[in-house]
Write an enzyme that holds these catalytic residues in place. Structure first.
Site, PDB file in Angstrom:
ATOM      1  N   ASP A 146       7.638  -2.987  16.199  1.00 53.93           N
ATOM      2  CA  ASP A 146       7.061  -1.740  16.691  1.00 53.93           C
ATOM      3  C   ASP A 146       5.645  -1.951  17.221  1.00 53.93           C
ATOM      4  OD1 ASP A 146       7.168   1.147  17.049  1.00 53.93           O
ATOM      5  OD2 ASP A 146       5.723   1.285  15.406  1.00 53.93           O
ATOM      6  N   GLU A 183      -0.133  -4.407  23.949  1.00 46.12           N
ATOM      7  CA  GLU A 183       0.556  -3.153  24.261  1.00 46.12           C
ATOM      8  C   GLU A 183      -0.087  -2.453  25.457  1.00 46.12           C
ATOM      9  OE1 GLU A 183       0.523  -0.791  20.698  1.00 46.12           O
ATOM     10  OE2 GLU A 183       1.531  -2.338  19.519  1.00 46.12           O
ATOM     11  N   ARG A 224       0.722  -4.632  12.051  1.00 50.08           N
ATOM     12  CA  ARG A 224      -0.029  -4.940  13.262  1.00 50.08           C
ATOM     13  C   ARG A 224       0.556  -6.206  13.867  1.00 50.08           C
ATOM     14  NH1 ARG A 224      -1.560  -0.471  13.586  1.00 50.08           N
ATOM     15  NH2 ARG A 224      -3.693   0.347  13.449  1.00 50.08           N
ATOM     16  N   GLY A 236       0.845  -1.184   0.000  1.00 47.61           N
ATOM     17  CA  GLY A 236       0.000   0.000   0.000  1.00 47.61           C
ATOM     18  C   GLY A 236       0.883   1.237   0.000  1.00 47.61           C
ATOM     19  N   ILE A 273       2.329   2.827   2.511  1.00 44.45           N
ATOM     20  CA  ILE A 273       3.516   2.699   3.359  1.00 44.45           C
ATOM     21  C   ILE A 273       4.497   1.697   2.770  1.00 44.45           C
ATOM     22  CG2 ILE A 273       4.347   1.999   5.640  1.00 44.45           C
ATOM     23  CD1 ILE A 273       1.620   3.061   6.730  1.00 44.45           C
ATOM     24  N   HIS A 301       5.620   1.326  19.568  1.00 43.97           N
ATOM     25  CA  HIS A 301       4.584   1.670  18.575  1.00 43.97           C
ATOM     26  C   HIS A 301       4.665   3.163  18.230  1.00 43.97           C
ATOM     27  CE1 HIS A 301       0.355   0.387  17.023  1.00 43.97           C
ATOM     28  NE2 HIS A 301       0.968   1.199  16.165  1.00 43.97           N
ATOM     29  N   ILE A 333       6.105  -3.212  11.095  1.00 42.41           N
ATOM     30  CA  ILE A 333       5.506  -1.906  11.382  1.00 42.41           C
ATOM     31  C   ILE A 333       4.033  -1.935  10.978  1.00 42.41           C
ATOM     32  CG2 ILE A 333       7.606  -0.528  11.278  1.00 42.41           C
ATOM     33  CD1 ILE A 333       6.886   0.167   8.355  1.00 42.41           C
TER      34      ILE A 333
END
Length: 297
Positions: free
Chosen positions: A240, A245, A216, A137, A139, A263, A214
């Site tokens: 990340d 979390e 999920r 995509g 990113i 994150h 980076i």
């Protein structure tokens, strides 16, 4: 928050002593929800707010939003695409470089007084190596463009090949992992990608391969990754994102060959301000009878 307070009557659900009581008290008046992408909005929240019209997501991920429930209830969902692309892609490349060249490990080596007792082991070259991108995509393409500056050969996988990119398509994640030196995850979360990087993919990446996530946490089978790192089935990983979390597995904390980050791929001042602005734009457009610029569904 100041801008939201100035334009709307805001109820801070996360501060409520009794969440259900607050929802019941505002059920007949709340028409909008603002939420972080990692928190989202589930079907129960939407059901508790029958007048709900719009969910504005702070961030690009919508895997924590029940999109099917939103459609059933006629709720618009809007996120903030585009504004975090470049910083997140920068960060993905930074993690790859830090991992391969042992930059974080080198910092610990100096700070802990180990340098006088011996040199840090050799690191791994990045220039000219093969990069695999899972999810091309915005990113993922941003990471690929940056990798080209390091003379890397770029391969990618996703639902289908893209005719408008110069990089090589591979039809499965396992086959991609077998082909490359570095595997960077930039795909969406959600059921379609849950556990996508499993034991087979990690075995295919191999003992010299490195993983950067980076995307999920749900994209990676965490126990399979822990096992692969402990057994040397892959060389190293930079993470990340995590399933619980801000809690991180003690297995990762004990490993020198893992970079752990809180994150923060998109947390520059500039990007966070742009995300804030787009959340406000999405809400303003909806209430003005226009389609929000970040409309998802």
């Amino acid at each position: 928050m100041a801008d939201l307070d100035a334009a709307y009557r805001v109820h801070r659900l996360w501060q409520a002593a009794d969440r259900d009581a607050l929802l019941a008290a505002v059920a007949d008046s709340v028409t909008g929800v603002v939420t972080r992408s990692v928190i989202g909005a589930d079907a129960a929240l939407m059901t508790a707010l029958p007048k709900l019209e719009v969910v504005a997501v702070f961030g690009v991920g919508t895997d924590a939003v029940d999109l099917a429930a939103a459609r059933r209830q006629g709720v618009r969902v809007a996120n903030t695409p585009g504004v975090l692309t470049e910083d997140t892609a920068d960060y993905g490349m930074a993690l790859l470089l830090a991992l391969a060249r042992r930059i974080v490990e080198g910092d610990r080596h100096v700070r802990q007084g180990r340098w006088p007792r011996g040199l840090l082991p050799n690191s791994t070259r990045v220039n000219g190596k093969k990069l695999g991108v899972v999810g091309l995509g915005r990113i993922g393409a941003g990471v690929a463009r940056r990798a080209e500056a390091f003379a890397m050969q770029v391969f990618y996988t996703g639902p289908k090949a893209k005719s408008d990119v110069p990089w090589t398509y591979v039809d499965t994640t396992q086959a991609l992992a077998r082909e490359v030196d570095f595997l960077v995850l930039t795909c969406p979360g959600g059921p379609a990608t849950a556990g996508l990087v499993d034991e087979r993919v990690l075995e295919a990446l191999g003992p010299h391969g490195m993983l950067v996530n980076i995307a999920r946490a749900s994209v990676v089978d965490e126990q399979a990754l822990v096992s692969a790192l402990k057994k040397g089935k892959i060389k190293a990983a930079a993470l990340d994102v995590f399933p619980d979390e801000p809690n991180v597995s003690s297995d990762f904390l004990a490993m020198e060959n893992v970079i752990l980050e809180p994150h923060i791929a998109s947390t520059t001042v500039e990007t966070r301000m742009a995300i804030c602005d787009m959340v406000l734009e999405n809400l303003a457009a909806h209430y003005a009878g226009r389609v929000p610029p970040g409309i998802v569904g």
